[in-house]
Design an enzyme around this catalytic site. Structure first.
Site, PDB file in Angstrom:
ATOM      1  N   LYS A  12       5.593  12.418  -4.356  1.00 18.56           N
ATOM      2  CA  LYS A  12       6.258  12.006  -5.597  1.00 18.56           C
ATOM      3  C   LYS A  12       5.335  11.124  -6.439  1.00 18.56           C
ATOM      4  O   LYS A  12       5.154  11.362  -7.630  1.00 18.56           O
ATOM      5  CB  LYS A  12       7.573  11.272  -5.261  1.00 18.56           C
ATOM      6  CG  LYS A  12       8.610  12.190  -4.624  1.00 18.56           C
ATOM      7  CD  LYS A  12       9.894  11.486  -4.315  1.00 18.56           C
ATOM      8  CE  LYS A  12       9.797  10.585  -3.098  1.00 18.56           C
ATOM      9  NZ  LYS A  12       9.566  11.268  -1.817  1.00 18.56           N
ATOM     10  N   ILE A  13       4.754  10.095  -5.823  1.00 17.17           N
ATOM     11  CA  ILE A  13       3.924   9.162  -6.590  1.00 17.17           C
ATOM     12  C   ILE A  13       2.600   9.833  -6.974  1.00 17.17           C
ATOM     13  O   ILE A  13       2.177   9.784  -8.138  1.00 17.17           O
ATOM     14  CB  ILE A  13       3.697   7.851  -5.787  1.00 17.17           C
ATOM     15  CG1 ILE A  13       5.046   7.166  -5.530  1.00 17.17           C
ATOM     16  CG2 ILE A  13       2.745   6.917  -6.530  1.00 17.17           C
ATOM     17  CD1 ILE A  13       5.002   5.996  -4.575  1.00 17.17           C
ATOM     18  N   ASP A  62      -3.815  17.079   0.569  1.00 15.83           N
ATOM     19  CA  ASP A  62      -2.482  16.910   1.155  1.00 15.83           C
ATOM     20  C   ASP A  62      -2.218  18.141   2.003  1.00 15.83           C
ATOM     21  O   ASP A  62      -1.972  19.225   1.474  1.00 15.83           O
ATOM     22  CB  ASP A  62      -1.417  16.766   0.055  1.00 15.83           C
ATOM     23  CG  ASP A  62      -0.056  16.368   0.617  1.00 15.83           C
ATOM     24  OD1 ASP A  62       0.278  16.812   1.732  1.00 15.83           O
ATOM     25  OD2 ASP A  62       0.669  15.615  -0.064  1.00 15.83           O
ATOM     26  N   CYS A  99      -2.243   1.716  -3.437  1.00 15.05           N
ATOM     27  CA  CYS A  99      -0.915   1.171  -3.731  1.00 15.05           C
ATOM     28  C   CYS A  99       0.095   1.824  -2.802  1.00 15.05           C
ATOM     29  O   CYS A  99       1.274   1.949  -3.144  1.00 15.05           O
ATOM     30  CB  CYS A  99      -0.534   1.438  -5.188  1.00 15.05           C
ATOM     31  SG  CYS A  99      -1.519   0.489  -6.333  1.00 15.05           S
ATOM     32  N   ARG A 137       0.070   1.966   1.442  1.00 17.00           N
ATOM     33  CA  ARG A 137       0.375   1.117   2.577  1.00 17.00           C
ATOM     34  C   ARG A 137      -0.871   0.443   3.120  1.00 17.00           C
ATOM     35  O   ARG A 137      -1.947   1.057   3.175  1.00 17.00           O
ATOM     36  CB  ARG A 137       0.982   1.958   3.720  1.00 17.00           C
ATOM     37  CG  ARG A 137       2.496   2.135   3.578  1.00 17.00           C
ATOM     38  CD  ARG A 137       3.209   0.802   3.795  1.00 17.00           C
ATOM     39  NE  ARG A 137       4.642   0.842   3.519  1.00 17.00           N
ATOM     40  CZ  ARG A 137       5.206   0.605   2.331  1.00 17.00           C
ATOM     41  NH1 ARG A 137       4.471   0.336   1.278  1.00 17.00           N
ATOM     42  NH2 ARG A 137       6.506   0.619   2.191  1.00 17.00           N
ATOM     43  N   GLU A 152       0.683  -8.484   5.782  1.00 16.71           N
ATOM     44  CA  GLU A 152       1.284  -9.065   4.568  1.00 16.71           C
ATOM     45  C   GLU A 152       2.253 -10.173   4.952  1.00 16.71           C
ATOM     46  O   GLU A 152       2.991  -9.998   5.928  1.00 16.71           O
ATOM     47  CB  GLU A 152       2.022  -7.979   3.771  1.00 16.71           C
ATOM     48  CG  GLU A 152       1.057  -6.962   3.172  1.00 16.71           C
ATOM     49  CD  GLU A 152       1.755  -5.895   2.339  1.00 16.71           C
ATOM     50  OE1 GLU A 152       2.928  -6.070   1.975  1.00 16.71           O
ATOM     51  OE2 GLU A 152       1.100  -4.892   2.050  1.00 16.71           O
ATOM     52  N   HIS A 211       1.532  -6.726  -3.353  1.00 16.02           N
ATOM     53  CA  HIS A 211       2.520  -5.664  -3.106  1.00 16.02           C
ATOM     54  C   HIS A 211       3.518  -5.581  -4.271  1.00 16.02           C
ATOM     55  O   HIS A 211       4.720  -5.791  -4.108  1.00 16.02           O
ATOM     56  CB  HIS A 211       3.256  -5.910  -1.780  1.00 16.02           C
ATOM     57  CG  HIS A 211       3.853  -4.663  -1.200  1.00 16.02           C
ATOM     58  ND1 HIS A 211       3.893  -4.403   0.141  1.00 16.02           N
ATOM     59  CD2 HIS A 211       4.460  -3.590  -1.780  1.00 16.02           C
ATOM     60  CE1 HIS A 211       4.484  -3.246   0.363  1.00 16.02           C
ATOM     61  NE2 HIS A 211       4.839  -2.721  -0.792  1.00 16.02           N
TER      62      HIS A 211
HETATM   63  N1  LIG Z   1       2.997  -0.407  -3.350  1.00 16.32           N
HETATM   64  C1  LIG Z   1       4.277  -0.226  -3.405  1.00 16.32           C
HETATM   65  O1  LIG Z   1       5.034  -1.117  -3.736  1.00 16.32           O
HETATM   66  C2  LIG Z   1       4.855   1.118  -3.096  1.00 16.32           C
HETATM   67  C3  LIG Z   1       5.953   1.578  -3.812  1.00 16.32           C
HETATM   68  C4  LIG Z   1       6.493   2.816  -3.494  1.00 16.32           C
HETATM   69  C5  LIG Z   1       5.934   3.580  -2.474  1.00 16.32           C
HETATM   70  N2  LIG Z   1       4.875   3.107  -1.799  1.00 16.32           N
HETATM   71  C6  LIG Z   1       4.231   3.911  -0.751  1.00 16.32           C
HETATM   72  O2  LIG Z   1       3.540   4.984  -1.372  1.00 16.32           O
HETATM   73  C7  LIG Z   1       3.400   6.061  -0.452  1.00 16.32           C
HETATM   74  C8  LIG Z   1       3.737   7.387  -1.110  1.00 16.32           C
HETATM   75  O3  LIG Z   1       5.079   7.399  -1.519  1.00 16.32           O
HETATM   76  P1  LIG Z   1       5.773   8.729  -2.111  1.00 16.32           P
HETATM   77  O4  LIG Z   1       7.112   8.318  -2.592  1.00 16.32           O
HETATM   78  O5  LIG Z   1       4.866   9.439  -3.019  1.00 16.32           O
HETATM   79  O6  LIG Z   1       5.938   9.565  -0.780  1.00 16.32           O
HETATM   80  P2  LIG Z   1       6.073  11.139  -0.639  1.00 16.32           P
HETATM   81  O7  LIG Z   1       6.664  11.377   0.706  1.00 16.32           O
HETATM   82  O8  LIG Z   1       6.723  11.739  -1.821  1.00 16.32           O
HETATM   83  O9  LIG Z   1       4.544  11.618  -0.618  1.00 16.32           O
HETATM   84  C9  LIG Z   1       3.682  11.371   0.446  1.00 16.32           C
HETATM   85  C10 LIG Z   1       2.734  12.559   0.528  1.00 16.32           C
HETATM   86  O10 LIG Z   1       1.789  12.284   1.539  1.00 16.32           O
HETATM   87  C11 LIG Z   1       1.489  13.510   2.184  1.00 16.32           C
HETATM   88  N3  LIG Z   1       0.881  13.255   3.478  1.00 16.32           N
HETATM   89  C12 LIG Z   1       1.481  12.942   4.652  1.00 16.32           C
HETATM   90  N4  LIG Z   1       0.549  12.820   5.622  1.00 16.32           N
HETATM   91  C13 LIG Z   1      -0.649  13.061   5.029  1.00 16.32           C
HETATM   92  C14 LIG Z   1      -1.980  13.080   5.511  1.00 16.32           C
HETATM   93  N5  LIG Z   1      -2.258  12.847   6.805  1.00 16.32           N
HETATM   94  N6  LIG Z   1      -2.952  13.349   4.634  1.00 16.32           N
HETATM   95  C15 LIG Z   1      -2.690  13.584   3.321  1.00 16.32           C
HETATM   96  N7  LIG Z   1      -1.434  13.621   2.823  1.00 16.32           N
HETATM   97  C16 LIG Z   1      -0.443  13.345   3.672  1.00 16.32           C
HETATM   98  C17 LIG Z   1       2.821  14.215   2.256  1.00 16.32           C
HETATM   99  O11 LIG Z   1       2.676  15.606   2.409  1.00 16.32           O
HETATM  100  C18 LIG Z   1       3.426  13.855   0.916  1.00 16.32           C
HETATM  101  O12 LIG Z   1       3.188  14.868  -0.048  1.00 16.32           O
HETATM  102  C19 LIG Z   1       4.283   5.681   0.727  1.00 16.32           C
HETATM  103  O13 LIG Z   1       3.480   5.117   1.724  1.00 16.32           O
HETATM  104  C20 LIG Z   1       5.196   4.618   0.176  1.00 16.32           C
HETATM  105  O14 LIG Z   1       5.700   3.764   1.179  1.00 16.32           O
HETATM  106  C21 LIG Z   1       4.304   1.897  -2.086  1.00 16.32           C
HETATM  107  O1  LIG Z   2       7.914   1.287   0.106  1.00 15.36           O
HETATM  108  C1  LIG Z   2       8.231   0.771  -0.949  1.00 15.36           C
HETATM  109  O2  LIG Z   2       9.237   1.089  -1.592  1.00 15.36           O
HETATM  110  C2  LIG Z   2       7.327  -0.255  -1.552  1.00 15.36           C
HETATM  111  O3  LIG Z   2       6.377  -0.665  -0.656  1.00 15.36           O
HETATM  112  C3  LIG Z   2       8.031  -1.394  -2.211  1.00 15.36           C
HETATM  113  O4  LIG Z   2       8.232  -2.501  -1.376  1.00 15.36           O
HETATM  114  P1  LIG Z   2       9.070  -3.754  -1.937  1.00 15.36           P
HETATM  115  O5  LIG Z   2      10.488  -3.293  -2.074  1.00 15.36           O
HETATM  116  O6  LIG Z   2       8.950  -4.836  -0.946  1.00 15.36           O
HETATM  117  O7  LIG Z   2       8.496  -4.105  -3.261  1.00 15.36           O
END
Ligand SMILES: NC(=O)c1ccc[n+]([C@@H]2O[C@H](COP(=O)([O-])OP(=O)(O)OC[C@H]3O[C@@H](n4cnc5c(N)ncnc54)[C@H](O)[C@@H]3O)[C@@H](O)[C@H]2O)c1
Ligand SMILES: O=C(O)[C@H](O)COP(=O)(O)O
Length: 526
Positions: free
Chosen positions: A149-150, A169, A228, A230, A259, A278
């Site tokens: 998604k992201i 991916d 951004c 993990r 963290e 974060h």
């Molecule tokens: N920094 C923040 O505050 C923040 C906010 C939201 C999400 N996140 C993190 O961002 C990441 C992505 O979130 P998302 O919503 O896009 O998730 P998502 O599940 O939509 O996408 C993750 C993608 O990673 C791929 N993937 C899984 N294992 C893999 C590998 N070994 N190699 C390559 N690709 C692989 C999956 O196929 C999937 O398409 C997550 O770790 C989520 O926790 C962080």
């Molecule tokens: O996985 C998530 O949704 C993000 O890492 C956001 O974490 P937070 O809710 O602590 O900002």
């Protein structure tokens, strides 16, 4: 009134939703020992990434039904421990997608134009234009690791900025990558060709330290990395060394191996490194989205309704759930019944999904059958979350068969269980207004509306037997509500199913079995 503990900062809109059905206590920043102490009071917890819901906290929770993560990642929750305990874990898979993608893009541009350092310099009363000459992202190559998604939103915006897109991916098809405008490549090519590398993957054993000394060695000296996603996906020691030695040009990190980030030499680096605490999901919009999404699910679960984004029960679209709900009730009733007929200590359960139920949306029906089967032994401890695990741990061999061609009813379900009292089967279907009907017992056809107290007999079909059973029950003051006999041939074997207004008193089964012609008798209490 149920009680909800909100242990991380959550938008007020979520608290307002929860307050409609529960007492909400907002207690943020509690140490683990304090959480362990107070968690037994709570029916639900609502968290973000700060609260670590460990096995110890879950074990201390005596009435917790749901843990709601207002965000995506549930790596701060011991999901297996929650599942074992029957606690549903929900998240908000999409509420902060845009926020996180925009943060990654902001990091990329900030790195390219040294915005944080330039800002600091002006605020320190300087006017240094030479030190902050940047680079453009236009026509540069962006390597996206994780095109979910992201990653997909980052791709869409980066494409609009004129970047060339590579993606890695292993779970995404070439067609999907094409649609997004990315060339799907292997990781080696991505590392070698990208000017910017942005990570959008979960932390798993495969992705831990996916960026380390070896992978950095493949990168261009001008490469910049953005994380951004993990902490722990990047080996911070290897990154620090690479940055110091100029092996890559920069890094922007929003997430860290530990963290909050404690003492770290990353803090001492210059404009080649940007660190944020974060903040990916920290926008007003995302916080409203995730708070509403998760608070609604907690409210629903506390009201006995299903959750739409549970991470530890088979997922189901709300529309599909609506159609399936009466079948879940049917499966639970049949599971409970066949478990009692088989006499507990069930070794195997054969679940035959027939007609419309023979599709692959019906997995929750299997879980419901297991829940019913285990309900006599585990009572309220078993639920949709832990039924499969409990069955597995008890060594119950579950066999599923699907047969779309059986069309006696639009959808029907046959459960056969082998236990202490041998092998027994019940079949059921839904009639008219989704009324449950038992349509066969041990392959004998019947048409029975299940009731709380039931008596089943296997007997020889012969004159007088029904009367004798009726008199015997009468002598024990048990009133019969209805009676059905199912047989395959006249004067052959038959089953009798009696619905009773009263529970059967102790000792009556032994008397029933003594009646001439009765071969076996079983009670079932629903
Ligand atoms: N920094 C923040 O505050 C923040 C906010 C939201 C999400 N996140 C993190 O961002 C990441 C992505 O979130 P998302 O919503 O896009 O998730 P998502 O599940 O939509 O996408 C993750 C993608 O990673 C791929 N993937 C899984 N294992 C893999 C590998 N070994 N190699 C390559 N690709 C692989 C999956 O196929 C999937 O398409 C997550 O770790 C989520 O926790 C962080
Ligand atoms: O996985 C998530 O949704 C993000 O890492 C956001 O974490 P937070 O809710 O602590 O900002």
């Amino acid at each position: 009134m149920p009680k909800v503990l909100v242990s991380d900062p959550i938008d007020q809109v979520g608290i307002d939703i929860l307050s409609q059905v529960a007492q909400v206590d907002v207690k943020t920043g509690l140490p683990a020992e304090e959480l362990i102490k107070i968690v037994p009071e709570y029916d639900a917890m609502m968290i973000r990434s700060e609260t670590k819901v460990t096995k110890e906290i879950i074990e201390a929770a005596t009435q917790l039904k749901i843990i709601g993560r207002a965000g995506v990642g549930v790596d701060n929750v011991d999901v297996p421990a929650a599942t074992r305990k029957g606690i549903v874990v929900v998240n908000s898979p999409e509420g902060n997608t845009i926020a996180a993608a925009e943060h990654a893009l902001a990091m990329m541009l900030s790195l390219s134009r040294h915005i944080p350092e330039a800002n600091q310099s002006v605020k320190n009363n300087k006017w240094d234009r030479k030190r902050f000459v940047g680079t453009e992202v236009y026509k540069k190559t962006l390597g996206i690791v994780g095109l979910g998604k992201i990653g997909s939103h980052v791709a869409a915006v980066a494409k609009a900025m004129g970047m060339k897109l590579l993606a890695y991916d292993p779970f995404i098809s070439i067609e999907r990558a094409d649609q997004i405008g990315c060339r799907l490549v292997d990781l080696d090519i991505l590392f070698r060709e990208a000017d910017y590398i942005t990570l959008h993957i979960p932390k798993t054993p495969e992705t831990t330290h996916i960026i380390g000394t070896e992978s950095i060695a493949k990168m261009k000296p001008t490469a910049r990395i953005i994380n951004c996603a993990r902490g722990g996906i990047i080996d911070e020691i290897a990154l620090l060394q690479a940055l110091r030695e100029g092996k890559i040009a920069g890094a922007a990190l929003d997430v860290f191996e530990k963290e909050p980030l404690g003492e770290s030499e990353l803090r001492s680096l210059g404009k080649e490194v940007i660190l944020t605490p974060h903040l990916g999901a920290s926008t007003a919009e995302a916080q409203v989205n995730v708070a509403v999404d998760v608070a609604e699910q907690i409210r629903d679960v506390l009201l006995g309704l299903p959750a739409r984004s549970a991470v530890n029960i088979p997922g189901l679209h709300p529309d599909a759930l609506q159609t399936l709900r009466p079948y879940l009730q049917l499966a639970e009733t049949l599971g409970n019944m066949v478990g009692q007929l088989a006499g507990g200590r069930v070794e195997s359960l054969n679940i035959r999904l027939q007609g419309d139920l023979a599709n692959n949306q019906s997995q929750p029906v299997v879980v419901a059958a297991l829940k019913g089967l285990l309900s006599q032994a585990l009572r309220e401890r078993v639920n949709y979350v832990n039924a499969s695990i409990e069955a597995k741990e008890r060594g119950i061999h579950v066999i599923e068969t699907r047969d779309a061609d059986v069309r006696d009813y639009s959808g029907s379900l046959q459960l056969s269980a082998k236990g202490a009292l041998g092998e027994h089967s019940v079949t059921g279907a839904l009639l008219g207004d989704n009324e449950i009907r038992i349509t066969s017992v041990d392959e004998f056809p019947v048409n029975v509306d299940p009731t709380q107290h039931m008596l089943f007999t296997l007997h020889r079909d012969m004159p007088g037997i029904i009367g004798r059973i009726g008199s015997l029950l009468g002598s024990f003051n048990v009133n019969i509500a209805s009676m059905q006999v199912g047989r395959k041939i006249v004067r052959g074997d038959a089953v009798m199913v009696l619905s009773l207004d009263d529970p059967l008193p102790d000792g009556i089964l032994a008397e029933i079995i003594k009646v001439p012609g009765i071969k076996d008798a079983y009670t079932v209490t629903l």
